[in-house]
Design a protein around this motif. Structure first.
Motif, PDB file in Angstrom:
ATOM      1  N   VAL A  84       0.859  -1.188   0.000  1.00 17.85           N
ATOM      2  CA  VAL A  84       0.000   0.000   0.000  1.00 17.85           C
ATOM      3  C   VAL A  84       0.891   1.231   0.000  1.00 17.85           C
ATOM      4  CG1 VAL A  84      -1.799   1.277   1.193  1.00 17.85           C
ATOM      5  CG2 VAL A  84      -1.795  -1.212   1.304  1.00 17.85           C
ATOM      6  N   ASN A  85       0.636   2.158  -0.928  1.00 19.55           N
ATOM      7  CA  ASN A  85       1.452   3.363  -1.045  1.00 19.55           C
ATOM      8  C   ASN A  85       0.568   4.591  -1.215  1.00 19.55           C
ATOM      9  OD1 ASN A  85       4.494   2.398  -1.664  1.00 19.55           O
ATOM     10  ND2 ASN A  85       3.050   0.996  -2.618  1.00 19.55           N
ATOM     11  N   MET A  86       1.066   5.720  -0.739  1.00 19.74           N
ATOM     12  CA  MET A  86       0.427   7.005  -1.006  1.00 19.74           C
ATOM     13  C   MET A  86       1.482   7.937  -1.602  1.00 19.74           C
ATOM     14  SD  MET A  86      -1.640   9.610   1.529  1.00 19.74           S
ATOM     15  CE  MET A  86      -3.004   8.490   1.731  1.00 19.74           C
ATOM     16  N   TYR A  87       1.198   8.465  -2.783  1.00 25.62           N
ATOM     17  CA  TYR A  87       2.146   9.326  -3.478  1.00 25.62           C
ATOM     18  C   TYR A  87       1.590  10.744  -3.608  1.00 25.62           C
ATOM     19  CZ  TYR A  87       4.440   5.010  -5.034  1.00 25.62           C
ATOM     20  OH  TYR A  87       5.070   3.804  -5.081  1.00 25.62           O
ATOM     21  N   ARG A  88       2.450  11.741  -3.401  1.00 26.28           N
ATOM     22  CA  ARG A  88       2.109  13.126  -3.688  1.00 26.28           C
ATOM     23  C   ARG A  88       2.822  13.493  -4.982  1.00 26.28           C
ATOM     24  NH1 ARG A  88       4.538  18.144  -2.543  1.00 26.28           N
ATOM     25  NH2 ARG A  88       3.071  19.889  -2.429  1.00 26.28           N
ATOM     26  N   VAL A  89       2.052  13.869  -5.988  1.00 21.19           N
ATOM     27  CA  VAL A  89       2.599  14.162  -7.312  1.00 21.19           C
ATOM     28  C   VAL A  89       2.354  15.624  -7.649  1.00 21.19           C
ATOM     29  CG1 VAL A  89       2.564  13.513  -9.748  1.00 21.19           C
ATOM     30  CG2 VAL A  89       2.076  11.791  -8.002  1.00 21.19           C
ATOM     31  N   VAL A  90       3.392  16.334  -8.106  1.00 18.95           N
ATOM     32  CA  VAL A  90       3.275  17.731  -8.508  1.00 18.95           C
ATOM     33  C   VAL A  90       3.620  17.834  -9.995  1.00 18.95           C
ATOM     34  CG1 VAL A  90       4.081  20.084  -8.153  1.00 18.95           C
ATOM     35  CG2 VAL A  90       3.899  18.524  -6.201  1.00 18.95           C
ATOM     36  N   LEU A  91       2.671  18.343 -10.786  1.00 17.66           N
ATOM     37  CA  LEU A  91       2.867  18.507 -12.229  1.00 17.66           C
ATOM     38  C   LEU A  91       2.875  19.999 -12.538  1.00 17.66           C
ATOM     39  CD1 LEU A  91       0.279  15.804 -13.354  1.00 17.66           C
ATOM     40  CD2 LEU A  91       2.730  15.501 -12.994  1.00 17.66           C
ATOM     41  N   LYS A  92       4.035  20.539 -12.892  1.00 18.44           N
ATOM     42  CA  LYS A  92       4.160  21.974 -13.133  1.00 18.44           C
ATOM     43  C   LYS A  92       4.099  22.289 -14.624  1.00 18.44           C
ATOM     44  CE  LYS A  92       6.878  23.084  -9.011  1.00 18.44           C
ATOM     45  NZ  LYS A  92       8.118  23.722  -8.498  1.00 18.44           N
ATOM     46  N   ASN A  93       3.686  23.539 -14.916  1.00 18.90           N
ATOM     47  CA  ASN A  93       3.640  24.053 -16.282  1.00 18.90           C
ATOM     48  C   ASN A  93       2.838  23.144 -17.215  1.00 18.90           C
ATOM     49  OD1 ASN A  93       4.276  26.094 -18.157  1.00 18.90           O
ATOM     50  ND2 ASN A  93       6.006  24.923 -18.964  1.00 18.90           N
ATOM     51  N   VAL A  94       1.694  22.680 -16.697  1.00 16.63           N
ATOM     52  CA  VAL A  94       0.791  21.853 -17.500  1.00 16.63           C
ATOM     53  C   VAL A  94       0.147  22.730 -18.566  1.00 16.63           C
ATOM     54  CG1 VAL A  94      -1.322  20.488 -17.437  1.00 16.63           C
ATOM     55  CG2 VAL A  94       0.352  20.281 -15.596  1.00 16.63           C
ATOM     56  N   LYS A  95       0.022  22.246 -19.775  1.00 13.25           N
ATOM     57  CA  LYS A  95      -0.590  23.037 -20.839  1.00 13.25           C
ATOM     58  C   LYS A  95      -2.020  23.376 -20.453  1.00 13.25           C
ATOM     59  CE  LYS A  95      -1.451  23.241 -25.793  1.00 13.25           C
ATOM     60  NZ  LYS A  95      -1.360  22.537 -27.097  1.00 13.25           N
ATOM     61  N   GLN A  96      -2.236  24.645 -20.099  1.00 10.82           N
ATOM     62  CA  GLN A  96      -3.491  25.123 -19.525  1.00 10.82           C
ATOM     63  C   GLN A  96      -3.859  24.249 -18.329  1.00 10.82           C
ATOM     64  OE1 GLN A  96      -6.572  26.690 -22.123  1.00 10.82           O
ATOM     65  NE2 GLN A  96      -5.196  26.456 -23.882  1.00 10.82           N
ATOM     66  N   ASP A  97      -4.861  23.376 -18.469  1.00 13.39           N
ATOM     67  CA  ASP A  97      -5.236  22.568 -17.300  1.00 13.39           C
ATOM     68  C   ASP A  97      -5.302  21.085 -17.610  1.00 13.39           C
ATOM     69  OD1 ASP A  97      -8.600  21.933 -17.488  1.00 13.39           O
ATOM     70  OD2 ASP A  97      -7.674  23.345 -18.869  1.00 13.39           O
ATOM     71  N   GLU A  98      -4.927  20.683 -18.817  1.00 14.15           N
ATOM     72  CA  GLU A  98      -5.157  19.302 -19.222  1.00 14.15           C
ATOM     73  C   GLU A  98      -3.947  18.392 -19.010  1.00 14.15           C
ATOM     74  OE1 GLU A  98      -8.650  18.902 -22.487  1.00 14.15           O
ATOM     75  OE2 GLU A  98      -6.624  19.232 -23.248  1.00 14.15           O
ATOM     76  N   VAL A  99      -4.207  17.270 -18.349  1.00 12.71           N
ATOM     77  CA  VAL A  99      -3.244  16.175 -18.247  1.00 12.71           C
ATOM     78  C   VAL A  99      -3.900  14.964 -18.898  1.00 12.71           C
ATOM     79  CG1 VAL A  99      -1.979  14.640 -16.687  1.00 12.71           C
ATOM     80  CG2 VAL A  99      -2.247  17.065 -16.121  1.00 12.71           C
ATOM     81  N   ILE A 100      -3.291  14.460 -19.967  1.00 12.23           N
ATOM     82  CA  ILE A 100      -3.912  13.386 -20.738  1.00 12.23           C
ATOM     83  C   ILE A 100      -3.011  12.159 -20.738  1.00 12.23           C
ATOM     84  CG2 ILE A 100      -4.816  12.695 -23.000  1.00 12.23           C
ATOM     85  CD1 ILE A 100      -5.321  15.644 -23.580  1.00 12.23           C
ATOM     86  N   ASN A 101      -3.548  11.071 -20.174  1.00 10.94           N
ATOM     87  CA  ASN A 101      -2.867   9.771 -20.171  1.00 10.94           C
ATOM     88  C   ASN A 101      -1.421   9.849 -19.675  1.00 10.94           C
ATOM     89  OD1 ASN A 101      -5.083   8.321 -21.045  1.00 10.94           O
ATOM     90  ND2 ASN A 101      -4.558   8.491 -23.204  1.00 10.94           N
ATOM     91  N   LEU A 102      -1.249  10.437 -18.491  1.00 10.17           N
ATOM     92  CA  LEU A 102       0.065  10.458 -17.869  1.00 10.17           C
ATOM     93  C   LEU A 102       0.390   9.056 -17.348  1.00 10.17           C
ATOM     94  CD1 LEU A 102       2.547  11.961 -16.661  1.00 10.17           C
ATOM     95  CD2 LEU A 102       1.164  12.306 -14.611  1.00 10.17           C
ATOM     96  N   ASN A 103       1.395   8.406 -17.934  1.00  5.32           N
ATOM     97  CA  ASN A 103       1.756   7.034 -17.572  1.00  5.32           C
ATOM     98  C   ASN A 103       2.428   7.019 -16.198  1.00  5.32           C
ATOM     99  OD1 ASN A 103       2.641   4.386 -17.417  1.00  5.32           O
ATOM    100  ND2 ASN A 103       3.404   4.317 -19.518  1.00  5.32           N
TER     101      ASN A 103
END
Length: 213
Positions: A84-103
């Motif tokens: 069992v894991n809990m991850y905090r992920v920060v995605l900076k400078n995303v094109k406007q607001d869309e994140v599509i199929n981040l592997n």
């Protein structure tokens, strides 16, 4: 004195014997062979108020041993991913607001991924002028699968529903992922049908876990 001598002789005799003792079995396979479930509990309390250091091992009962249930040491330092894991992920400078199929790189056949928190910052959601009154985009979070190298991996999708960002600004997503090994997930049964506010429906799951009933 006679009693003490007798006890001493019994002790000597028992030390010389190599008899096998069976509990719930007439044919013991070892010096002590217990058939059925056995619970042994022990509590160790350490009152020393210091920070824990070093590598730690877990005791686990294995199902792939013969006989089943041998106790093994599980070295958690050898595992890249815990059950069992809990991850905090920060995605900076995303094109406007869309994140599509981040592997995520997590094998979909082995792991279940859930987005338990997502916050968008650094840009403002644009107004949806097609509605009256105007509305702002609601968060949309979704976990899908992407194929790579013949395997399926868990992927993350994030966006605002029906809106981008004002002045096409790029923003930052901060999200929390909960990751579980599939072996820990129990099947609760499958419901086939329609449930809505307009139609009343009552029933029970086909496989409600004991304790949640």
């Amino acid at each position: 004195m006679k009693k003490i001598t007798a006890l001493f002789l019994v002790a000597i005799a028992s030390l010389g014997m190599k008899a096998q003792v069976g509990i719930n079995t007439p044919n013991p396979k070892g010096t002590l062979d217990v058939e059925g479930e056995t619970l042994v509990e022990s509590y160790l309390i350490d009152t020393e108020n210091t920070t824990a250091k070093g590598n730690y091992l877990l005791l686990t009962r294995s199902k792939d041993t013969s006989p089943v249930g041998k106790v093994k040491l599980l070295d958690i330092t050898l595992r890249n991913v815990a059950p069992v894991n809990m991850y905090r992920v920060v995605l900076k400078n995303v094109k406007q607001d869309e994140v599509i199929n981040l592997n995520t790189g997590l094998d979909a056949d082995k792991y279940v991924v859930a987005i338990t928190g997502a916050v968008f910052s650094g840009a403002v959601s644009a107004a949806n002028t097609s509605t009256s009154p105007r509305s702002y985009g609601a968060y949309s979070t979704e976990v899908t699968k992407v194929a790579k190298g013949g395997k399926n991996y868990q992927a993350v999708n994030l966006s605002f529903k029906g809106a981008s960002t004002t002045s096409d600004q790029n923003g930052t997503w901060t999200l929390t992922l909960n990751v579980f090994e599939k072996s820990l997930v129990k099947d609760w049964g499958t419901f086939t049908g329609s449930v809505s506010a307009a139609a009343s429906f009552s029933g029970v799951s086909t496989n409600t876990p004991l304790g949640l009933q």
